[in-house]
Motif scaffolding. Structure first.
Motif, mmCIF file in Angstrom:
data_model
loop_
_atom_site.group_PDB
_atom_site.id
_atom_site.type_symbol
_atom_site.label_atom_id
_atom_site.label_comp_id
_atom_site.label_asym_id
_atom_site.label_seq_id
_atom_site.Cartn_x
_atom_site.Cartn_y
_atom_site.Cartn_z
ATOM 1 N N GLY A 1 4.356 11.399 2.947
ATOM 2 C CA GLY A 1 4.700 10.983 4.301
ATOM 3 C C GLY A 1 5.456 9.681 4.274
ATOM 4 N N CYS A 2 5.679 9.131 5.442
ATOM 5 C CA CYS A 2 6.416 7.885 5.543
ATOM 6 C C CYS A 2 5.550 6.718 5.065
ATOM 7 N N ALA A 3 6.142 5.572 4.918
ATOM 8 C CA ALA A 3 5.438 4.395 4.401
ATOM 9 C C ALA A 3 4.208 4.056 5.235
ATOM 10 N N ILE A 4 4.335 4.158 6.542
ATOM 11 C CA ILE A 4 3.211 3.808 7.428
ATOM 12 C C ILE A 4 2.035 4.762 7.220
ATOM 13 N N SER A 5 2.319 6.059 7.137
ATOM 14 C CA SER A 5 1.222 7.023 7.010
ATOM 15 C C SER A 5 0.523 6.876 5.660
ATOM 16 N N VAL A 6 1.294 6.634 4.608
ATOM 17 C CA VAL A 6 0.708 6.466 3.277
ATOM 18 C C VAL A 6 -0.083 5.163 3.207
ATOM 19 N N ALA A 7 0.485 4.088 3.745
ATOM 20 C CA ALA A 7 -0.210 2.798 3.732
ATOM 21 C C ALA A 7 -1.506 2.870 4.528
ATOM 22 N N SER A 8 -1.465 3.567 5.650
ATOM 23 C CA SER A 8 -2.653 3.680 6.487
ATOM 24 C C SER A 8 -3.750 4.460 5.767
ATOM 25 N N ALA A 9 -3.379 5.546 5.086
ATOM 26 C CA ALA A 9 -4.354 6.336 4.333
ATOM 27 C C ALA A 9 -4.934 5.513 3.187
ATOM 28 N N SER A 10 -4.072 4.733 2.545
ATOM 29 C CA SER A 10 -4.517 3.880 1.445
ATOM 30 C C SER A 10 -5.501 2.821 1.944
ATOM 31 N N LEU A 11 -5.167 2.196 3.060
ATOM 32 C CA LEU A 11 -6.051 1.184 3.655
ATOM 33 C C LEU A 11 -7.363 1.827 4.106
ATOM 34 N N LEU A 12 -7.264 3.050 4.605
ATOM 35 C CA LEU A 12 -8.470 3.753 5.047
ATOM 36 C C LEU A 12 -9.440 3.947 3.887
ATOM 37 N N GLU B 1 4.374 -1.626 18.507
ATOM 38 C CA GLU B 1 5.710 -1.878 19.066
ATOM 39 C C GLU B 1 6.637 -0.675 18.888
ATOM 40 N N PHE B 2 6.172 0.284 18.108
ATOM 41 C CA PHE B 2 6.986 1.482 17.837
ATOM 42 C C PHE B 2 6.127 2.713 18.138
ATOM 43 N N PRO B 3 6.044 3.099 19.419
ATOM 44 C CA PRO B 3 5.107 4.159 19.834
ATOM 45 C C PRO B 3 5.202 5.435 19.002
ATOM 46 N N ALA B 4 6.411 5.792 18.549
ATOM 47 C CA ALA B 4 6.554 7.011 17.763
ATOM 48 C C ALA B 4 5.836 6.902 16.416
ATOM 49 N N ARG B 5 5.582 5.654 15.984
ATOM 50 C CA ARG B 5 4.939 5.430 14.684
ATOM 51 C C ARG B 5 3.417 5.384 14.753
ATOM 52 N N VAL B 6 2.898 5.345 15.978
ATOM 53 C CA VAL B 6 1.442 5.239 16.117
ATOM 54 C C VAL B 6 0.767 6.448 15.468
ATOM 55 N N HIS C 1 0.829 -1.216 0.000
ATOM 56 C CA HIS C 1 0.000 0.000 0.000
ATOM 57 C C HIS C 1 0.858 1.259 0.000
ATOM 58 N N ALA C 2 2.045 1.182 0.610
ATOM 59 C CA ALA C 2 2.930 2.348 0.635
ATOM 60 C C ALA C 2 3.514 2.608 -0.753
ATOM 61 N N ARG C 3 3.824 1.526 -1.460
ATOM 62 C CA ARG C 3 4.423 1.663 -2.795
ATOM 63 C C ARG C 3 3.378 2.033 -3.836
ATOM 64 N N SER C 4 2.196 1.442 -3.717
ATOM 65 C CA SER C 4 1.121 1.675 -4.680
ATOM 66 C C SER C 4 -0.144 2.089 -3.946
ATOM 67 N N PRO C 5 -0.177 3.327 -3.474
ATOM 68 C CA PRO C 5 -1.346 3.754 -2.696
ATOM 69 C C PRO C 5 -2.623 3.685 -3.531
ATOM 70 N N ARG C 6 -3.677 3.166 -2.916
ATOM 71 C CA ARG C 6 -4.981 3.119 -3.579
ATOM 72 C C ARG C 6 -5.671 4.470 -3.407
ATOM 73 N N HIS C 7 -6.448 4.834 -4.404
ATOM 74 C CA HIS C 7 -7.288 6.039 -4.307
ATOM 75 C C HIS C 7 -6.458 7.274 -3.988
ATOM 76 N N PHE C 8 -5.308 7.392 -4.642
ATOM 77 C CA PHE C 8 -4.441 8.548 -4.428
ATOM 78 C C PHE C 8 -4.807 9.635 -5.431
ATOM 79 N N GLY C 9 -4.962 10.849 -4.950
ATOM 80 C CA GLY C 9 -5.259 11.968 -5.833
ATOM 81 C C GLY C 9 -6.394 12.805 -5.286
ATOM 82 N N LYS C 10 -6.743 13.812 -6.040
ATOM 83 C CA LYS C 10 -7.769 14.743 -5.597
ATOM 84 C C LYS C 10 -9.145 14.229 -5.988
ATOM 85 N N LEU C 11 -10.130 14.503 -5.155
ATOM 86 C CA LEU C 11 -11.504 14.117 -5.453
ATOM 87 C C LEU C 11 -12.269 15.396 -5.784
#
Ligand code: ZN
Length: 154
Positions: free
Chosen positions: A70-81, A125-130, A22-32
């Motif tokens: 953003g970082c891989a986690i933030s992009v992946a999370s937005a994509s999953l959202l 496991e990585f509180p700073a990444r939450v 999801h971080a490499r290929s974010p789904r639904h990326f772009g303006k609506l």
């Protein structure tokens, strides 16, 4: 997929792959263009900055997109959202917000079935990444509460 057939280690590996995908290929990326709600999310600790767009009609999220960086986690999370909430009643999306932010903070997630969103649980496991993982969810929560708002993890 039945989780019980996988070992914890295997699940970790699968979830890691899901996050990276999801971080490499974010789904639904772009303006609506025909969005009805939007909010910006900023996580100054990591430098994540994204904007979430929602199209809501009849109490249902008909479409969702995001842009930013953003970082891989933030992009992946937005994509999953976006993958998760498209087609979902606003009420249910807010339940997912509660469940995701709770489980990532180590609290019970309630009765919501997180499904593939459990991939995000590794950040506990990585509180700073939450904050990276919850950023998009806070943006969605703000967007659904108001038409235009700035969400911050602070
Ligand atoms: Zn981040």
């Amino acid at each position: 997929m039945n989780d019980s057939t996988f070992s914890v280690e295997e699940l970790r590996e699968l979830y890691r792959e899901l996050i990276l995908d999801h971080a490499r290929s974010p789904r639904h990326f772009g303006k609506l263009e025909d969005m009805t709600h939007s909010a910006e999310g900023i996580n100054p600790l990591c430098g994540d900055k994204l904007k979430l767009y929602l199209k809501v009609a009849g109490g249902q999220i008909e479409d969702a997109r995001f842009e930013g960086s953003g970082c891989a986690i933030s992009v992946a999370s937005a994509s999953l959202l976006t993958d998760t909430v498209i087609g979902m009643p606003v009420e249910t999306a807010n339940e997912y917000f509660d469940a995701v932010t709770s489980t990532l903070s180590g609290r019970p997630s309630g009765t919501v079935d997180l499904g593939k969103l459990r991939a995000l649980e590794g950040v506990r496991e990585f509180p700073a990444r939450v904050k990276c993982a919850t950023l998009a969810w806070h943006a969605m929560h703000s967007a659904l509460g108001n038409d235009e708002q700035l969400a911050t993890t602070e």
